[in-house]
Enzyme design. Structure first.
Site, PDB file in Angstrom:
ATOM      1  N   ARG A   2       0.921  -1.163  -0.298  1.00 13.40           N
ATOM      2  CA  ARG A   2      -0.081   0.273   0.042  1.00 13.40           C
ATOM      3  C   ARG A   2       0.854   1.014  -0.017  1.00 13.40           C
ATOM      4  O   ARG A   2       0.192   2.519  -0.245  1.00 13.40           O
ATOM      5  CB  ARG A   2      -0.812  -0.370   1.046  1.00 13.40           C
ATOM      6  N   TYR A   6     -14.765  11.892 -19.514  1.00 13.97           N
ATOM      7  CA  TYR A   6     -15.193   9.823 -19.463  1.00 13.97           C
ATOM      8  C   TYR A   6     -16.335  10.452 -18.246  1.00 13.97           C
ATOM      9  O   TYR A   6     -15.982  11.310 -17.783  1.00 13.97           O
ATOM     10  CB  TYR A   6     -13.553   9.309 -18.461  1.00 13.97           C
ATOM     11  N   LYS A  47      -6.874   0.164 -20.775  1.00 16.32           N
ATOM     12  CA  LYS A  47      -7.068   0.450 -21.699  1.00 16.32           C
ATOM     13  C   LYS A  47      -5.674   0.285 -22.365  1.00 16.32           C
ATOM     14  O   LYS A  47      -5.058  -1.001 -22.475  1.00 16.32           O
ATOM     15  CB  LYS A  47      -7.102   1.597 -22.450  1.00 16.32           C
ATOM     16  N   ASP A  53      -6.447  13.482 -19.160  1.00 18.46           N
ATOM     17  CA  ASP A  53      -6.469  11.989 -18.892  1.00 18.46           C
ATOM     18  C   ASP A  53      -6.208  11.680 -20.405  1.00 18.46           C
ATOM     19  O   ASP A  53      -6.745  12.040 -21.238  1.00 18.46           O
ATOM     20  CB  ASP A  53      -7.803  11.878 -18.785  1.00 18.46           C
TER      21      ASP A  53
HETATM   22  C1  PLP Z   1     -12.011   2.964 -18.566  1.00 16.59           C
HETATM   23  C2  PLP Z   1     -11.387   5.034 -18.236  1.00 16.59           C
HETATM   24  C3  PLP Z   1     -11.131   5.555 -17.484  1.00 16.59           C
HETATM   25  C4  PLP Z   1     -11.449   4.473 -16.182  1.00 16.59           C
HETATM   26  O1  PLP Z   1     -10.239   3.976 -15.542  1.00 16.59           O
HETATM   27  P1  PLP Z   1     -11.259   2.484 -14.533  1.00 16.59           P
HETATM   28  O2  PLP Z   1      -9.631   2.099 -15.411  1.00 16.59           O
HETATM   29  O3  PLP Z   1     -11.967   1.918 -15.447  1.00 16.59           O
HETATM   30  O4  PLP Z   1     -11.306   3.129 -13.346  1.00 16.59           O
HETATM   31  C5  PLP Z   1     -11.043   7.094 -16.991  1.00 16.59           C
HETATM   32  N1  PLP Z   1     -10.452   7.600 -18.486  1.00 16.59           N
HETATM   33  C6  PLP Z   1     -11.249   7.188 -19.455  1.00 16.59           C
HETATM   34  C7  PLP Z   1     -10.540   7.662 -21.119  1.00 16.59           C
HETATM   35  C8  PLP Z   1     -11.510   6.157 -19.401  1.00 16.59           C
HETATM   36  O5  PLP Z   1     -11.578   5.648 -20.521  1.00 16.59           O
END
Ligand code: PLP
Length: 383
Positions: free
Chosen positions: A48, A102, A199, A174
């Site tokens: 952690r 998102y 992703k 992001d």
């Molecule tokens: C999927 C996604 C998130 C969130 O990620 P998780 O791994 O599902 O928590 C945030 N921003 C974008 C652009 C995403 O596609």
């Protein structure tokens, strides 16, 4: 080896490897200890604390890919984003957030920030004027997403970084959709770069993880909050992520190439009303995308003509699966109105330009001819 001189695929393959000194194996060992000695050691390690050997070393790969001093890995993209926001925002502070982002990030802000007395403003659009107009005296962070989900709008990263610097406000992005393969916001002046590693980092639809990259000083501030919130990732998954990231350069380039071909093809189809893809000349920010991205990414969206049922179309696909999430080596489609943006009201969705018929297409590494054939047979089926 100097990190700076290494090419993308070499960084993906080698930076942050843990040398197997004992057995001379080819890949990093997994260290599963949750208990480490505390005497006569440089680092007191604990899962952690985000500093087990696998976490520490994979962070180096992520920092190298984003051209930052430091990085951290989290249990999900939302853990990454929430820990990052909470490290820089306290009661009475204000954040400016891009309107088209998102859905999960929107929900986090709308549901959690009021409980914490953190103020927020969603911009009216994604031009610099829209961001500037939303800034207040207590604004501490400007958060953008580009290309954005699901309409692939493109925000001027350099201009946002400059706006933040001029006003003394931190900036965060992001960078999930572009991935570090196609876009490096730190080189354009952005302070904090966040990813859903679920992703493109993972890329095989079998990992849930997140990451943030930034300067040592900023990452230390995030670490101080993260050790309390506890959103670290298991070392098994960290190891899986390392393995996946070795091919990220290859995968994302193949996906981006496929997406560009398919966007151009879909754009000419009689059955398609509109295609959203920054690589198309018709995209309103195509020139900007060309300037700030190395490739246009593997994500696109499109709308079918009104007389064609998008649900029936997705059901009729055979190779391309209607699935949640994105960025795997396999192509998938989904309806944002039924998934990522289902918690918004119909009028909120309409205001964002997300029509019920919108189909988001995560392009995989399959052969383009087979993807085209699948789309063609599905369109024929629903006519
Ligand atoms: C999927 C996604 C998130 C969130 O990620 P998780 O791994 O599902 O928590 C945030 N921003 C974008 C652009 C995403 O596609």
């Amino acid at each position: 080896m100097k990190k700076k001189n290494l090419g993308l695929n070499t960084v993906c393959t080698h930076v942050g490897e843990i040398e197997d000194k004992q057995f001379k194996g080819a890949v990093s060992p997994i260290y599963l200890s949750s208990s480490y000695q505390f005497m006569d050691v440089d680092v007191k390690r604990y899962p952690r604390y985000f500093n087990t050997p696998n976490q520490e070393y994979l962070s180096k790969k992520i920092a190298a890919l984003e051209f930052t001093e430091s990085a951290m890995i989290f249990g999900s993209g939302m853990a990454a984003i929430s820990h990052m926001f909470l490290a820089f925002l306290k009661a009475g502070d204000h954040i400016v957030v891009q309107n088209t982002i998102y859905g999960g990030t929107t929900n986090f802000i709308r549901e959690e920030f009021p409980k914490l007395n953190i103020e927020f403003t969603f911009t009216n659009g994604y031009s610099i004027e829209d961001f500037e107009a939303a800034i207040q005296l207590n604004t501490k962070l400007i958060h953008i997403e580009t290309p954005s989900n699901p309409l692939l709008t493109v925000t001027d990263i350099k201009a946002i970084a400059k706006l933040g610097k001029d006003k003394g406000i931190l900036t965060s992005i992001d960078n999930t959709f572009a991935s570090p393969v196609n876009q490096n916001p730190a080189l354009l002046g952005i302070d904090l770069i966040m990813h859903s590693a679920t992703k493109y980092f993972g890329g095989h639809s079998d990992i849930c993880a997140g990451a943030v990259a930034g300067s040592d000083v900023h990452m230390e501030r995030i670490w101080n909050v993260s050790k309390n919130l506890g959103g670290s990732l298991s070392d098994f998954t960290v190891w899986m992520l390392e393995r996946s990231m070795k091919t990220m350069g290859l995968r994302v380039k193949a996906q981006s190439k496929n997406a560009l071909k398919l966007a151009k093809w879909l754009n000419k189809l009689e059955a398609v009303k509109h295609v959203y893809y920054p690589g198309l000349k018709s995209h309103p920010e195509h020139q900007l995308a060309k300037k700030q991205m190395k490739g246009f990414g593997g994500m696109l969206s499109f709308e079918l003509k009104d007389n064609l049922n998008p649900e029936a179309f997705q059901k009729a696909l055979k190779l391309i699966k209607p699935s949640m999430s994105l960025a795997g080596v396999e192509s998938t489609v989904l309806s944002p109105s039924q998934t990522s943006h289902s918690l918004l009201t119909a009028s909120q969705r309409k205001a964002l330009g997300i029509h019920d018929g919108l189909i988001r297409f995560s392009v995989g590494i399959e052969n383009v001819k087979d993807l085209k054939a699948d789309i063609k047979q599905a369109l024929k089926h629903i006519k």
